[in-house]
Scaffold this motif. Structure first.
Motif, PDB file in Angstrom:
ATOM      1  N   THR A 223       0.814  -1.215   0.000  1.00  0.00           N
ATOM      2  CA  THR A 223       0.000   0.000   0.000  1.00  0.00           C
ATOM      3  C   THR A 223       0.849   1.267   0.000  1.00  0.00           C
ATOM      4  OG1 THR A 223      -0.100  -0.091   2.420  1.00  0.00           O
ATOM      5  CG2 THR A 223      -1.904  -1.125   1.202  1.00  0.00           C
ATOM      6  N   GLY A 224       2.184   1.106  -0.002  1.00  0.00           N
ATOM      7  CA  GLY A 224       3.080   2.244   0.133  1.00  0.00           C
ATOM      8  C   GLY A 224       3.397   2.923  -1.182  1.00  0.00           C
ATOM      9  N   THR A 225       4.395   3.774  -1.155  1.00  0.00           N
ATOM     10  CA  THR A 225       4.729   4.616  -2.303  1.00  0.00           C
ATOM     11  C   THR A 225       5.301   3.833  -3.478  1.00  0.00           C
ATOM     12  OG1 THR A 225       6.892   5.091  -1.310  1.00  0.00           O
ATOM     13  CG2 THR A 225       5.105   6.646  -0.859  1.00  0.00           C
ATOM     14  N   LEU A 226       5.737   2.600  -3.246  1.00  0.00           N
ATOM     15  CA  LEU A 226       6.252   1.763  -4.339  1.00  0.00           C
ATOM     16  C   LEU A 226       5.146   0.967  -5.028  1.00  0.00           C
ATOM     17  CD1 LEU A 226       9.569   0.269  -2.901  1.00  0.00           C
ATOM     18  CD2 LEU A 226       9.345   1.981  -4.698  1.00  0.00           C
ATOM     19  N   ARG A 227       3.916   1.162  -4.638  1.00  0.00           N
ATOM     20  CA  ARG A 227       2.800   0.360  -5.118  1.00  0.00           C
ATOM     21  C   ARG A 227       2.756   0.258  -6.641  1.00  0.00           C
ATOM     22  NH1 ARG A 227      -2.414  -1.345  -3.766  1.00  0.00           N
ATOM     23  NH2 ARG A 227      -3.936  -1.107  -5.449  1.00  0.00           N
TER      24      ARG A 227
END
Length: 299
Positions: A223-227
Motif C-alpha cells: 500500500t506504500g509509495t512503491l505500489r
C-alpha cells in the motif's frame, strides 16, 4: 561464522551517516561486489553469507541503507523523504566515498535488485556487472502474483488474513501467524531460520518506518509509495552483463522476473529449485556456485 571484515565504519551522506562493512581488500584486483539489501528498510545482516566470495578475490561491501541498522534512523520522516532517488543518491555517495565508482559490480536482493536496476539504467561508467536476485521488475506484477500465491494458502489461513485486514488489525497474533505461513512458503524455507536472517527481521520490526512507508504492512499487502513502481520500460538501457537469480517457490515469481529477462540485452537467469526468496541461505552451496560462475565470467 562469517568472514571477518577488513574495515567497518560510517561515511557522511549529507547530514546523515551510512554504515558500511568491507570484506577483503578493495584494491586486490577484482572489482568489489556492492551488496544492496532488501526491504526497503531492511539491514545487511541476512546477506552476510556473500562474504565467502572475498576468499575468491572479490571484495564484498555491505551497507545499511539510510533509516535502518547502524545508519542514521529518521523515524519522523514521511513519504516525501523516503524515495527511490534518495537511495540512488546514497548508493552514488557510497561508491564515491569508498573510491570504487570507476569499477564495481552490484548485487541487489529483493528491493535491492529494484534499486540496482534503477542505478544501471542510468548507465554509470564504472558498473561492470549486476546480479538481480529475487526482485520484481514491476510492483503491479508483484501485487498480482502475491494475490495468486496467497490464494494457494489453506482456507483457514486465507480467512484469518482477510478477517483481520478488514479491521486493519495487522498486529493481531492470529494475523501474524497467518502471515508467517505465507513467509514460510515464499520468503524463507530454511528451517530453522538462520540467525543472521533473524537479526534482520528483528531490526525491521524495531523500526518499520521505511518499509511501512514505501511497501506497506507486509510483502503481500503493498500500500506504500512503491505500489505502482516499474522499471520495465527502461530496462533496454542496461548495458552490463546481468545475472538474474530466483527461487522456484519465490514470492518474486517467474512472472515478476520475466521482464528483466525479456528486456535486458545481456542477461542470464538461474532458478534455484529448492529455494524461495532467499536462495543464499536456502541453497547456499548452489547459490555460491552460481555467483562464482557469473563473477568469473566478468574476467
Amino acid at each position: 561464522m562469517f568472514t571477518t571484515p577488513n574495515a567497518t565504519g560510517t561515511i557522511p551522506f549529507g547530514e546523515y551517516r551510512t554504515w558500511y562493512r568491507v570484506t577483503g581488500e578493495l584494491d586486490a584486483g577484482h572489482p568489489p561486489l556492492i551488496v544492496l539489501h532488501g526491504g526497503p528498510g531492511s539491514t545487511h545482516d541476512y546477506l552476510l553469507s556473500l562474504t565467502e566470495l572475498a576468499a575468491q578475490g572479490w571484495p564484498v561491501v555491505h551497507y545499511d541503507q539510510l533509516g535502518n541498522g547502524a545508519s542514521t534512523r529518521l523515524p519522523d520522516r514521511g513519504a516525501d523523504f523516503w524515495t527511490v532517488d534518495l537511495f540512488l543518491r546514497e548508493l552514488d555517495n557510497l561508491l564515491d566515498r569508498l573510491g570504487v565508482a570507476d569499477d564495481y559490480v552490484l548485487f541487489g536482493q529483493s528491493w535491492g535488485g529494484m534499486l540496482a536496476a534503477e542505478h544501471a539504467v542510468r548507465q554509470p561508467t564504472g558498473l561492470r556487472g549486476m546480479v538481480i536476485a529475487n526482485s520484481p521488475a514491476s510492483m503491479p506484477l508483484w501485487r498480482a502474483e502475491a494475490l495468486r500465491l496467497r490464494s494457494g494458502l489453506p482456507g483457514e489461513i486465507r480467512d484469518a488474513l482477510s478477517r483481520h485486514e478488514a479491521t486493519g488489525a495487522f498486529d493481531h497474533p492470529a494475523y501474524q501467524h497467518a502471515m508467517y505461513a505465507y513467509y514460510q512458503r515464499h520468503v524463507c524455507r530454511a528451517d530453522p531460520i538462520p540467525p543472521e536472517v533473524m537479526r534482520t527481521l528483528a531490526a525491521l520490526g524495531s523500526d518499520p518506518t521505511v518499509y511501512g512507508t514505501m511497501n506497506g504492512p507486509n510483502d503481500f499487502t503493498v500500500t506504500g509509495t512503491l505500489r505502482d513502481w516499474s522499471v520495465i520500460d527502461r530496462l533496454r538501457a542496461i548495458e552490463v552483463p546481468t545475472l538474474l537469480i530466483s527461487g522456484r517457490h519465490d514470492e518474486a515469481t517467474p512472472a515478476t522476473v520475466q521482464p528483466f529477462y525479456d528486456e535486458i540485452p545481456d542477461v542470464s537467469w538461474e532458478i534455484l529449485e529448492e529455494s524461495s526468496h532467499m536462495p543464499h541461505v536456502e541453497e547456499p552451496e548452489r547459490f555460491l556456485e552460481v555467483m562464482t560462475e557469473y563473477l568469473d565470467s566478468l574476467g
